[in-house]
Design a protein around this motif. Structure first.
Motif, mmCIF file in Angstrom:
data_model
loop_
_atom_site.group_PDB
_atom_site.id
_atom_site.type_symbol
_atom_site.label_atom_id
_atom_site.label_comp_id
_atom_site.label_asym_id
_atom_site.label_seq_id
_atom_site.Cartn_x
_atom_site.Cartn_y
_atom_site.Cartn_z
ATOM 1 N N LEU A 72 -11.746 14.720 11.860
ATOM 2 C CA LEU A 72 -12.051 15.501 10.398
ATOM 3 C C LEU A 72 -11.549 16.252 10.157
ATOM 4 C CD1 LEU A 72 -12.124 14.220 7.694
ATOM 5 C CD2 LEU A 72 -14.545 14.905 7.275
ATOM 6 N N ARG A 97 -2.061 -5.853 -7.153
ATOM 7 C CA ARG A 97 -2.399 -6.283 -5.233
ATOM 8 C C ARG A 97 -2.602 -7.139 -4.399
ATOM 9 N NH1 ARG A 97 -9.305 -7.768 -4.596
ATOM 10 N NH2 ARG A 97 -9.235 -7.522 -2.453
ATOM 11 N N VAL A 98 -1.745 -7.023 -3.000
ATOM 12 C CA VAL A 98 -1.872 -8.312 -2.457
ATOM 13 C C VAL A 98 -2.638 -8.376 -1.976
ATOM 14 C CG1 VAL A 98 -0.369 -8.405 -0.020
ATOM 15 C CG2 VAL A 98 0.823 -7.186 -1.799
ATOM 16 N N GLY A 124 0.718 -1.287 -0.119
ATOM 17 C CA GLY A 124 0.097 -0.119 -0.129
ATOM 18 C C GLY A 124 1.153 1.013 0.073
ATOM 19 N N CYS A 125 1.628 1.841 -1.172
ATOM 20 C CA CYS A 125 2.001 3.552 -1.615
ATOM 21 C C CYS A 125 1.069 4.332 -1.274
ATOM 22 C CB CYS A 125 2.905 2.477 -2.817
ATOM 23 S SG CYS A 125 4.237 1.090 -1.830
ATOM 24 N N HIS A 163 -3.622 7.605 -7.186
ATOM 25 C CA HIS A 163 -4.882 7.375 -8.163
ATOM 26 C C HIS A 163 -5.580 8.081 -7.265
ATOM 27 C CE1 HIS A 163 -5.493 4.757 -4.131
ATOM 28 N NE2 HIS A 163 -4.174 4.391 -4.875
ATOM 29 N N LEU A 189 -17.396 15.883 -0.228
ATOM 30 C CA LEU A 189 -16.171 16.762 -0.587
ATOM 31 C C LEU A 189 -16.831 17.900 -0.800
ATOM 32 C CD1 LEU A 189 -11.945 16.251 -0.334
ATOM 33 C CD2 LEU A 189 -13.377 17.006 1.551
ATOM 34 N N TYR A 239 -15.032 22.602 7.042
ATOM 35 C CA TYR A 239 -13.490 22.854 6.759
ATOM 36 C C TYR A 239 -13.317 23.150 5.074
ATOM 37 C CZ TYR A 239 -13.720 18.247 5.672
ATOM 38 O OH TYR A 239 -14.056 17.112 4.990
HETATM 39 C C1 LIG Z 1 -12.746 13.611 2.537
HETATM 40 C C2 LIG Z 1 -10.701 13.546 3.253
HETATM 41 C C3 LIG Z 1 -10.671 14.658 3.731
HETATM 42 C C4 LIG Z 1 -9.496 14.237 5.182
HETATM 43 N N1 LIG Z 1 -9.314 15.450 5.728
HETATM 44 C C5 LIG Z 1 -8.150 15.816 6.206
HETATM 45 C C6 LIG Z 1 -7.389 16.937 6.847
HETATM 46 O O1 LIG Z 1 -7.489 17.318 6.743
HETATM 47 N N2 LIG Z 1 -6.638 16.713 6.823
HETATM 48 C C7 LIG Z 1 -6.327 15.154 7.481
HETATM 49 O O2 LIG Z 1 -4.864 15.794 8.201
HETATM 50 N N3 LIG Z 1 -6.086 13.990 7.390
HETATM 51 C C8 LIG Z 1 -7.270 14.744 6.553
HETATM 52 N N4 LIG Z 1 -8.097 13.584 6.140
HETATM 53 C C9 LIG Z 1 -7.359 11.888 6.692
HETATM 54 C C10 LIG Z 1 -6.058 11.442 5.360
HETATM 55 O O3 LIG Z 1 -6.381 11.764 4.005
HETATM 56 C C11 LIG Z 1 -6.624 9.472 6.212
HETATM 57 O O4 LIG Z 1 -6.704 10.039 7.325
HETATM 58 C C12 LIG Z 1 -4.381 9.309 5.042
HETATM 59 O O5 LIG Z 1 -4.803 9.976 3.531
HETATM 60 C C13 LIG Z 1 -5.364 8.082 5.382
HETATM 61 O O6 LIG Z 1 -3.606 7.224 4.592
HETATM 62 P P1 LIG Z 1 -3.908 5.959 4.746
HETATM 63 O O7 LIG Z 1 -2.120 5.494 4.124
HETATM 64 O O8 LIG Z 1 -4.041 5.340 5.593
HETATM 65 O O9 LIG Z 1 -4.665 5.811 3.000
HETATM 66 P P2 LIG Z 1 -4.406 5.786 1.516
HETATM 67 O O10 LIG Z 1 -3.316 7.022 1.535
HETATM 68 O O11 LIG Z 1 -5.327 5.029 1.369
HETATM 69 O O12 LIG Z 1 -3.031 4.056 1.391
HETATM 70 C C14 LIG Z 1 -3.511 3.326 1.455
HETATM 71 C C15 LIG Z 1 -2.905 2.105 0.622
HETATM 72 O O13 LIG Z 1 -3.053 0.928 -0.287
HETATM 73 C C16 LIG Z 1 -3.317 0.891 -1.320
HETATM 74 N N5 LIG Z 1 -3.615 -0.525 -1.683
HETATM 75 C C17 LIG Z 1 -4.959 -1.612 -0.883
HETATM 76 N N6 LIG Z 1 -4.967 -2.310 -0.343
HETATM 77 C C18 LIG Z 1 -4.207 -2.505 -0.909
HETATM 78 C C19 LIG Z 1 -3.439 -4.333 -1.589
HETATM 79 N N7 LIG Z 1 -4.285 -5.214 -1.002
HETATM 80 N N8 LIG Z 1 -2.731 -4.775 -2.435
HETATM 81 C C20 LIG Z 1 -1.563 -3.146 -2.514
HETATM 82 N N9 LIG Z 1 -1.933 -2.224 -2.321
HETATM 83 C C21 LIG Z 1 -3.048 -0.969 -1.456
HETATM 84 C C22 LIG Z 1 -4.817 1.837 -1.796
HETATM 85 O O14 LIG Z 1 -4.653 1.878 -2.955
HETATM 86 C C23 LIG Z 1 -3.941 2.971 -1.475
HETATM 87 O O15 LIG Z 1 -3.221 3.927 -2.020
HETATM 88 C C24 LIG Z 1 -8.930 13.462 5.617
HETATM 89 C C25 LIG Z 1 -9.742 11.768 4.580
HETATM 90 C C26 LIG Z 1 -10.792 12.514 3.628
HETATM 91 C C27 LIG Z 1 -11.232 11.079 3.346
#
Ligand SMILES: Cc1cc2nc3c(=O)[nH]c(=O)nc-3n(C[C@H](O)[C@H](O)[C@H](O)COP(=O)(O)OP(=O)(O)OC[C@H]3O[C@@H](n4cnc5c(N)ncnc54)[C@H](O)[C@@H]3O)c2cc1C
Length: 413
Positions: free
Chosen positions: A412, A183-184, A16-17, A47, A234, A271
């Motif tokens: 949030l 996909r993993v 997951g990058c 993406h 949003l 916000y």
């Molecule tokens: C609308 C919205 C507004 C937000 N506003 C804020 C804000 O103002 N300030 C703030 O600090 N945070 C905010 N957040 C929160 C923040 O954006 C998220 O907490 C953060 O992006 C989560 O990161 P992540 O790495 O956990 O997930 P992601 O960024 O989704 O990364 C997970 C990755 O894993 C990949 N993946 C999944 N399954 C597999 C698999 N089986 N094999 C290989 N790859 C896989 C996915 O494709 C994805 O690229 C907001 C979130 C949202 C949705």
């Protein structure tokens, strides 16, 4: 992207990058130079399907959550600025953050308490100063309490897609390999190494970091009981005069309005960020649409429309928050994130793996601002076995996490 399958064993693999995984991949190349490091991403390199899409994210240092989060967010700010410097791009926009609301509103009181406890830079504006400095905010309804504002000059905005792209870029320049569209399927720790089953064949690794965001339960089904995936809309609105909404004139913002209605007290929260496209302004509303759902359900939701009556409510509120906006959004998008019960992330070794597998998930609508720090902590857990300063509250949830006084649930943004 070419898929280099010449070797199938790696020192470190990040699964997951996206937000946290891209930072972990970069940080691994810094902390274990010369190591064989692979990142595996299910979709394209950058993406629209993850939790990071949507043009901007809010960054605040004067976080009302206070406590454990303040030193981490201060460190994150230094890392964001370093990313700007190295990339030559405005990944972090140092425009400040402003919270607007009645002085006795709980989040305003809590924010001031944190500012005082940590001695954070700030400015307090009364209603007249707010109107003069940021005239785009609509005046409160007749009879409502006057607004005040807390300005957090160290706050700002983040361009999330750029952040992910550049963290990956730093990792690639540091010698990491990145497989996209892969996909993993499973992660199977063993006595000698961990086996990672992917759609394109198996690889093995000494240490694995799983940062699959809202999809964490696909790999660790037990996490489904602890992380609820929620959808977050949003919206962007169009002002006829953009001047007051330009980044040089408006920080990222949060506003609360307390309204007395026939049915009781209503709190409206919004916000957003100054205009980044030069014509529209992200003004989003705290309410989740669709509530908790599964990632598969989310795929369906993502392609769906937000119900028209919900959009109408958003627009009615936008008119109360800001002057001069046209009364319907010009852009709407639907996103998702995984939420824990206490809104503290899960960032730790996975129990029973002997430290071979680290997981970073459950970012609870708040993970972007901390991303470089959380990515670095994940890399430290993998490379050194420990991450200095990582709160115990981020441990693997085996029982339902009870919100503790040490961890104020983050909102949030
Ligand atoms: C609308 C919205 C507004 C937000 N506003 C804020 C804000 O103002 N300030 C703030 O600090 N945070 C905010 N957040 C929160 C923040 O954006 C998220 O907490 C953060 O992006 C989560 O990161 P992540 O790495 O956990 O997930 P992601 O960024 O989704 O990364 C997970 C990755 O894993 C990949 N993946 C999944 N399954 C597999 C698999 N089986 N094999 C290989 N790859 C896989 C996915 O494709 C994805 O690229 C907001 C979130 C949202 C949705």
């Amino acid at each position: 992207m070419t898929h280099d399958h010449s070797g199938t064993h790696y020192d470190y693999v990040v699964i997951g990058c996206g937000t946290i995984g891209s930072m972990a991949l970069w940080q691994l190349t810094e902390q274990a130079p010369g190591a064989r490091i692979l990142g595996i991403e299910r979709f394209d390199r950058v993406h629209t399907k993850g939790s990071y899409s949507g043009e901007s994210r809010l960054f605040r240092v004067a976080l009302k959550e206070g406590g454990i989060y303040i030193p981490m967010v201060q460190q994150a700010r230094r890392m964001w600025l370093a990313m700007n410097e190295r990339s030559g791009r405005d990944i972090f926009l140092p425009v400040g953050a402003v919270s607007v609301g009645p002085a006795d509103f709980p989040t305003m009181v809590q924010t001031m308490a944190v500012i005082e406890e940590f001695g954070l830079d700030h400015e307090v504006l009364d209603a007249a100063e707010l109107a003069e400095r940021f005239p785009v905010f609509a005046a409160p309804a007749p009879g409502a309490a006057p607004d005040t504002a807390i300005l957090d000059p160290a706050g700002g905005g983040i361009r999330p897609e750029l952040a992910v792209a550049w963290a990956q870029q730093f990792a690639l320049s540091g010698g990491a390999t990145l497989w996209d569209n892969t996909r993993v399927l499973a992660v199977e720790p063993g006595p000698d190494h961990t086996l990672i089953r992917t759609e394109r064949g198996d690889v093995t690794a000494d240490k694995v970091i799983v940062a699959t965001g809202s999809w964490a339960a696909d790999i660790f089904p037990d996490l489904a009981a602890h992380i609820s995936v929620q959808s977050i809309p949003l919206t962007w609105y169009l002002p006829l005069d953009i001047t007051g909404f330009l980044p040089e004139n408006l920080p990222i913002f949060m506003r609360d309005i307390v309204r007395e209605t026939g049915g009781g007290t209503e709190i409206w929260h919004c916000y957003g960020a100054p205009t980044l496209d030069g014509y529209s302004v992200k003004i989003s509303h705290g309410d989740f649409v669709g509530g908790a759902t599964t990632p598969d359900g989310l795929e369906a939701l993502r392609t769906g429309e937000i119900p028209a009556d919900v959009v109408r409510v958003f627009s009615e509120r936008t008119a109360a928050f800001f002057d001069g906006m046209l009364d319907a959004p010009v852009r709407i998008s639907l996103h998702h994130d995984g939420f824990t019960a206490d809104h503290a992330p899960v960032l730790c070794h996975v129990p029973g793996t002997g430290g071979a597998v680290t997981v970073a998930t459950g970012m609870s609508g708040n993970g972007m601002k901390f991303a470089p720090v959380y990515g670095r902590a994940a890399a430290q857990l993998a490379v050194d076995g420990a991450a200095p300063g990582l709160p115990d509250a981020f441990g693997y949830p085996t029982a339902v996490r009870e919100p503790s006084p040490a961890v104020i649930p983050a909102t949030l943004h």
